[in-house]
Design a protein around this motif. Structure first.
Motif, PDB file in Angstrom:
ATOM      1  N   GLU A 146       4.190  12.191 -18.426  1.00  0.00           N
ATOM      2  CA  GLU A 146       3.054  11.843 -18.880  1.00  0.00           C
ATOM      3  C   GLU A 146       2.596  10.445 -18.327  1.00  0.00           C
ATOM      4  O   GLU A 146       1.444  10.319 -17.869  1.00  0.00           O
ATOM      5  CB  GLU A 146       2.711  12.148 -20.075  1.00  0.00           C
ATOM      6  CG  GLU A 146       1.337  12.287 -20.656  1.00  0.00           C
ATOM      7  CD  GLU A 146       1.472  12.767 -22.331  1.00  0.00           C
ATOM      8  OE1 GLU A 146       2.174  13.273 -22.812  1.00  0.00           O
ATOM      9  OE2 GLU A 146       0.259  12.412 -22.716  1.00  0.00           O
ATOM     10  N   GLN A 147       3.633   9.707 -18.645  1.00  0.00           N
ATOM     11  CA  GLN A 147       3.412   7.983 -18.454  1.00  0.00           C
ATOM     12  C   GLN A 147       3.091   8.179 -16.882  1.00  0.00           C
ATOM     13  O   GLN A 147       2.267   7.165 -16.596  1.00  0.00           O
ATOM     14  CB  GLN A 147       4.400   7.004 -18.907  1.00  0.00           C
ATOM     15  CG  GLN A 147       4.407   7.286 -20.294  1.00  0.00           C
ATOM     16  CD  GLN A 147       5.769   6.631 -20.832  1.00  0.00           C
ATOM     17  OE1 GLN A 147       6.883   6.798 -20.365  1.00  0.00           O
ATOM     18  NE2 GLN A 147       5.852   5.768 -21.806  1.00  0.00           N
ATOM     19  N   LEU A 148       3.853   8.711 -16.220  1.00  0.00           N
ATOM     20  CA  LEU A 148       4.020   8.526 -14.639  1.00  0.00           C
ATOM     21  C   LEU A 148       2.192   8.874 -14.266  1.00  0.00           C
ATOM     22  O   LEU A 148       1.676   8.208 -13.317  1.00  0.00           O
ATOM     23  CB  LEU A 148       4.838   9.358 -14.147  1.00  0.00           C
ATOM     24  CG  LEU A 148       4.951   9.481 -12.531  1.00  0.00           C
ATOM     25  CD1 LEU A 148       5.316   8.177 -11.917  1.00  0.00           C
ATOM     26  CD2 LEU A 148       6.058  10.417 -11.895  1.00  0.00           C
ATOM     27  N   MET A 149       1.831  10.041 -14.850  1.00  0.00           N
ATOM     28  CA  MET A 149       0.471  10.418 -14.351  1.00  0.00           C
ATOM     29  C   MET A 149      -0.695   9.576 -14.865  1.00  0.00           C
ATOM     30  O   MET A 149      -1.375   9.212 -14.132  1.00  0.00           O
ATOM     31  CB  MET A 149       0.218  11.861 -15.261  1.00  0.00           C
ATOM     32  CG  MET A 149      -0.209  13.050 -14.445  1.00  0.00           C
ATOM     33  SD  MET A 149       1.033  13.440 -13.230  1.00  0.00           S
ATOM     34  CE  MET A 149       2.050  14.438 -13.927  1.00  0.00           C
ATOM     35  N   SER A 169      -7.859  15.624 -15.520  1.00  0.00           N
ATOM     36  CA  SER A 169      -7.664  14.221 -15.336  1.00  0.00           C
ATOM     37  C   SER A 169      -7.427  13.783 -13.931  1.00  0.00           C
ATOM     38  O   SER A 169      -7.909  12.830 -13.457  1.00  0.00           O
ATOM     39  CB  SER A 169      -6.871  13.775 -16.568  1.00  0.00           C
ATOM     40  OG  SER A 169      -5.603  14.004 -16.160  1.00  0.00           O
ATOM     41  N   LEU A 170      -6.404  14.452 -13.639  1.00  0.00           N
ATOM     42  CA  LEU A 170      -5.946  14.114 -12.093  1.00  0.00           C
ATOM     43  C   LEU A 170      -6.800  14.477 -11.160  1.00  0.00           C
ATOM     44  O   LEU A 170      -7.027  15.848 -10.754  1.00  0.00           O
ATOM     45  CB  LEU A 170      -4.467  14.358 -11.871  1.00  0.00           C
ATOM     46  CG  LEU A 170      -3.456  13.824 -12.049  1.00  0.00           C
ATOM     47  CD1 LEU A 170      -2.276  14.146 -11.143  1.00  0.00           C
ATOM     48  CD2 LEU A 170      -3.495  12.042 -11.886  1.00  0.00           C
ATOM     49  N   ALA A 200       3.730  22.860 -15.977  1.00  0.00           N
ATOM     50  CA  ALA A 200       4.018  22.072 -17.144  1.00  0.00           C
ATOM     51  C   ALA A 200       4.057  20.652 -16.694  1.00  0.00           C
ATOM     52  O   ALA A 200       3.444  19.744 -17.482  1.00  0.00           O
ATOM     53  CB  ALA A 200       5.482  22.312 -17.606  1.00  0.00           C
ATOM     54  N   PHE A 201       4.370  20.382 -15.884  1.00  0.00           N
ATOM     55  CA  PHE A 201       4.338  18.798 -15.401  1.00  0.00           C
ATOM     56  C   PHE A 201       2.927  18.198 -15.267  1.00  0.00           C
ATOM     57  O   PHE A 201       2.649  17.108 -15.538  1.00  0.00           O
ATOM     58  CB  PHE A 201       4.930  18.856 -13.803  1.00  0.00           C
ATOM     59  CG  PHE A 201       5.088  17.487 -13.223  1.00  0.00           C
ATOM     60  CD1 PHE A 201       6.070  16.666 -13.549  1.00  0.00           C
ATOM     61  CD2 PHE A 201       4.209  16.930 -12.547  1.00  0.00           C
ATOM     62  CE1 PHE A 201       6.288  15.375 -12.951  1.00  0.00           C
ATOM     63  CE2 PHE A 201       4.244  15.700 -11.750  1.00  0.00           C
ATOM     64  CZ  PHE A 201       5.106  14.890 -12.310  1.00  0.00           C
ATOM     65  N   PHE A 202       1.938  19.001 -14.544  1.00  0.00           N
ATOM     66  CA  PHE A 202       0.764  18.735 -14.428  1.00  0.00           C
ATOM     67  C   PHE A 202      -0.028  18.951 -15.802  1.00  0.00           C
ATOM     68  O   PHE A 202      -1.413  18.678 -15.800  1.00  0.00           O
ATOM     69  CB  PHE A 202       0.052  19.253 -13.428  1.00  0.00           C
ATOM     70  CG  PHE A 202       0.246  18.439 -12.073  1.00  0.00           C
ATOM     71  CD1 PHE A 202      -0.162  17.327 -11.514  1.00  0.00           C
ATOM     72  CD2 PHE A 202       1.396  19.146 -11.100  1.00  0.00           C
ATOM     73  CE1 PHE A 202       0.287  16.675 -10.513  1.00  0.00           C
ATOM     74  CE2 PHE A 202       1.899  18.436 -10.241  1.00  0.00           C
ATOM     75  CZ  PHE A 202       1.435  17.324  -9.800  1.00  0.00           C
ATOM     76  N   GLY A 203       0.418  19.758 -16.750  1.00  0.00           N
ATOM     77  CA  GLY A 203      -0.372  20.135 -17.755  1.00  0.00           C
ATOM     78  C   GLY A 203      -1.542  21.304 -17.613  1.00  0.00           C
ATOM     79  O   GLY A 203      -2.771  20.931 -17.909  1.00  0.00           O
ATOM     80  N   THR A 241       2.782   8.274  -6.453  1.00  0.00           N
ATOM     81  CA  THR A 241       2.419   9.786  -6.148  1.00  0.00           C
ATOM     82  C   THR A 241       3.663  10.335  -5.305  1.00  0.00           C
ATOM     83  O   THR A 241       4.126  11.321  -5.613  1.00  0.00           O
ATOM     84  CB  THR A 241       1.066   9.724  -5.413  1.00  0.00           C
ATOM     85  OG1 THR A 241       1.227   8.719  -4.221  1.00  0.00           O
ATOM     86  CG2 THR A 241       0.022   9.665  -5.826  1.00  0.00           C
ATOM     87  N   GLU A 242       4.474   9.507  -4.637  1.00  0.00           N
ATOM     88  CA  GLU A 242       5.627   9.893  -4.036  1.00  0.00           C
ATOM     89  C   GLU A 242       6.732  10.124  -5.139  1.00  0.00           C
ATOM     90  O   GLU A 242       7.566  11.103  -5.089  1.00  0.00           O
ATOM     91  CB  GLU A 242       6.232   8.977  -3.147  1.00  0.00           C
ATOM     92  CG  GLU A 242       7.585   9.619  -2.157  1.00  0.00           C
ATOM     93  CD  GLU A 242       7.787   8.792  -1.087  1.00  0.00           C
ATOM     94  OE1 GLU A 242       7.339   7.806  -0.774  1.00  0.00           O
ATOM     95  OE2 GLU A 242       8.791   9.215  -0.313  1.00  0.00           O
ATOM     96  N   ALA A 243       6.791   9.309  -6.008  1.00  0.00           N
ATOM     97  CA  ALA A 243       7.571   9.513  -7.094  1.00  0.00           C
ATOM     98  C   ALA A 243       7.481  10.803  -8.128  1.00  0.00           C
ATOM     99  O   ALA A 243       8.253  11.639  -8.272  1.00  0.00           O
ATOM    100  CB  ALA A 243       7.615   8.494  -8.094  1.00  0.00           C
ATOM    101  N   ALA A 244       6.048  11.391  -7.957  1.00  0.00           N
ATOM    102  CA  ALA A 244       5.686  12.306  -8.772  1.00  0.00           C
ATOM    103  C   ALA A 244       5.992  13.682  -7.884  1.00  0.00           C
ATOM    104  O   ALA A 244       6.711  14.440  -8.441  1.00  0.00           O
ATOM    105  CB  ALA A 244       3.887  12.270  -9.003  1.00  0.00           C
TER     106      ALA A 244
END
Lengths: 172, 474
Positions: free
Chosen positions: A103-106, B22-23, A142-145, A125-128
């Motif tokens: 979430e913090q990364l996003m 959001s994204l 789940a990652f992107f919610g 973005t590459e880390a994501a």
């Protein structure tokens, strides 16, 4: 690892940035100018320099210190002759991402996008991407919610169409 | 700070709740662009909005080794390759062909007599591909497909061969838009074709030939009007990858790395050159006469006279020793040299180092990498006289893999004593050193000429130099 303690005596001009929650950050001018959004605030507006507070509406104060740290280090890496060894940059980048939740990364990706800095945005973005590489669809949701808005029948059909894409994934 | 919201978790406006909203889509596509195409297609099952992202994705990425995990447990090599080809074909067929491809990445085994690869390249040329990143394994010599050579949109081409492979270059002009060319483990067979090919790429700015082999070359001629960066690296090849003359004639060249020992090296028309790495790997005195070596040294020093950054290998320092007793072949100064990196493996190099420092009156940064071994004798003698760069300009000194022998301490003592404007000296311990505290206390006692020098000691950083100059090998 030891670290040096030299300090610069010359006065560096500071710029004040205001995070979304109102918290102020005093930042050295060259570091602030790494952010295109801040830079464009001053371009063609020379008077703006003095005592002006730059509002950063989409950046929470929680992420400001880390983001500023990234700019400081990477601009130093770019300037250095000879260039720093790849290991040093990698070590910094890894430490930067350590303990950051998805979430913090996003949120930081959103911030980098708002601040309009290519280097930070590409890095985050590459880390994501690395976090969702070879993971299941459920994990990516789940990652992107993201809510699954397919009916079970639709989803089964899509999966059947793309069967080879669901072979041998990593554990979530 | 006046406000005390630091511990409150603040969410920026407009993105509470579901993070999907959001994204923005362009950021999601940015993230997906780093993934393999198969991941992007699978992501089509995430939600309706993502269903057809892959159809317009301008970044394609296919890797036969990672697309399925452990396919060899289920299928034969032939089946794997067949399935992989089907998959790539299917994607290229199903994508929206009006979308221009920004980057195409491929890891693939090419079998002789199979034209699948050429067909893919045809599709990519039609879809105006900009960057091609190809990792290939090929049993037979490969030819660059004509459609790729003629592809005007292509800006960046990388070809890595898994095993050394002959690449047949086109004998007709092409690559009208190509700015960057990277070749790895390529075997070149014809010097004339290579020279003609390089000089006929009209806008080429970067040429990297990594672990390449120039077998039976008499001369390697790089003439390119717009070339800014050039790397020739033959170190990874066991045997003689570059036993030939190297001629560099590139008026825009800024950075030049040569890793390997040429029989001759000359620079023509390279006045823009700023940054040079000469990593000679063998002692030239074994293969050339004294006179030949001196002429070669002369030719090189003339070519790099105006540069700002210079990095030299041990074999080159040894080569430079030739110049020490004959000052006439090394009379010019490097007036623009700001940064010097040296790699030291032998005990006689003190002479070369002093010689170089004397010739670089404006030097600001010095890095020395030591490789200690049992045979070292502690006989370095530093001159007892002023060196201009130490007096006026040298601010940053970095000494790497220090184990505390006498030669190293002599150099540290000398720099501290004569470095009037020194600001930072960073000392990295070698792994062999068990107890640096004794050496630290000894170094701290050395007299210093600069009042604000900061001495910093670091834990071992193994192979730092090799990573810096050969980092691309891995």
């Amino acid at each position: 690892m030891a670290s040096s303690s030299s300090s610069s005596s010359t006065q560096v001009k500071k710029i004040t940035l205001k995070a979304a929650d109102g918290k102020h950050f005093e930042v050295e001018e060259p570091v602030a100018m790494e952010m295109e959004t801040v830079k464009s605030f001053f371009v063609g507006n020379e008077d703006a320099m003095k005592d002006m507070v730059v509002p950063l509406l989409n950046v929470s104060s929680e992420h400001m210190p880390a983001i500023l740290d990234f700019y400081r280090n990477h601009s130093e890496f770019r300037k250095r002759t000879p260039p720093p060894p790849a290991e040093e940059v990698k070590a910094f980048n890894e430490a930067f991402l350590e303990n950051k939740s998805d979430e913090q990364l996003m949120e930081m990706i959103m911030a980098a996008n708002f601040l309009n800095t290519k280097e930070l945005l590409n890095f985050l973005t590459e880390a994501a991407a690395n976090r969702i590489k070879n993971k299941s669809v459920e994990y990516v949701r789940a990652f992107f919610g993201i809510e699954n808005d397919f009916t079970p029948e639709e989803e089964a059909r899509i999966r059947a169409e793309n069967e080879w894409a669901f072979d041998g994934l990593d554990e979530d | 700070m006046a406000l005390t919201l630091a511990n409150t978790k603040i969410r920026s406006s407009g993105y509470d709740g579901d993070r999907l909203s959001s994204l923005p889509e362009h950021l999601i596509c940015h993230i997906l662009s780093f993934l393999e195409t198969i991941d992007v297609i699978r992501a089509g099952s995430v939600c309706r909005k993502w269903r057809y992202f892959w159809v317009e994705m301008p970044y394609l990425n296919f890797n036969v080794d990672t697309i399925w995990s452990h396919p060899e447990l289920r299928w034969s090599m032939e089946t794997i390759n067949g399935k992989f080809k089907d998959f790539v074909n299917w994607v290229l067929m199903s994508q929206d062909c009006s979308v221009h491809i920004q980057r195409f990445r491929l890891k693939y085994t090419n079998y002789g007599g199979d034209y699948t690869f050429c067909r893919w390249m045809n599709v990519l040329a039609q879809r105006k591909v900009q960057r091609l990143d190809l990792k290939l394994l090929s049993e037979t010599p490969m030819e660059l497909p004509r459609c790729i050579v003629n592809c005007e949109s292509l800006v960046d081409l990388k070809i890595y061969f898994d095993l050394y492979c002959v690449l047949k270059l086109p004998e007709f002009p092409g690559f009208t838009g190509l700015k960057s060319l990277y070749l790895c483990k390529v075997e070149f067979s014809d010097p004339v074709v290579l020279a003609k090919f390089v000089s006929s790429c009209p806008v080429l700015e970067s040429l990297i030939m990594h672990s390449c082999v120039f077998s039976d070359f008499k001369i390697l001629d790089i003439t390119a009007p717009r070339l800014r960066n050039l790397t020739i690296n033959v170190l990874a090849f066991h045997g003689d990858g570059l036993n030939c003359e190297v001629v560099i004639a590139c008026p825009s060249l800024v950075s030049f790395d040569l890793l390997g020992s040429p029989s001759w090296l000359s620079f023509k028309d390279t006045n823009s050159l700023q940054n040079v790495l000469l990593y000679f790997d063998s002692d030239l005195s074994d293969i050339a006469t004294f006179e030949e070596s001196r002429n070669l040294l002369n030719s090189i020093l003339k070519g790099i006279r105006n540069i700002e950054v210079l990095k030299l290998s041990p074999a080159f320092l040894e080569f430079l020793l030739l110049a020490v007793p004959k000052p006439e072949c090394f009379s010019a100064s490097f007036c623009n040299l700001k940064s010097l990196m040296l790699y030291v493996t032998m005990d006689e190099y003190d002479q070369s180092i002093i010689h170089l420092l004397n010739r670089a009156p404006n030097l600001e940064a010095l890095s020395v990498f030591f490789e200690w071994w049992e045979g070292w004798s502690d006989n370095w003698k530093m001159p007892n006289k002023d060196i201009p760069c130490l007096r006026d300009h040298l601010r940053e000194v970095e000494l790497i893999d220090i184990v505390g022998n006498n030669n190293e301490l002599e150099l540290i003592k000398f720099i501290l004593k004569n470095g009037h404007v020194l600001q930072n000296m960073n000392i990295y311990w070698g792994k062999e050193l068990e107890n640096p505290s004794k050496i630290i206390s000894e170094v701290m006692k050395f007299p210093r000429s600069s009042s604000d020098v900061v001495l910093t000691f670091f834990e071992p950083q193994s192979d730092i130099f090799f990573r810096q100059c050969r980092g691309k090998i891995v």
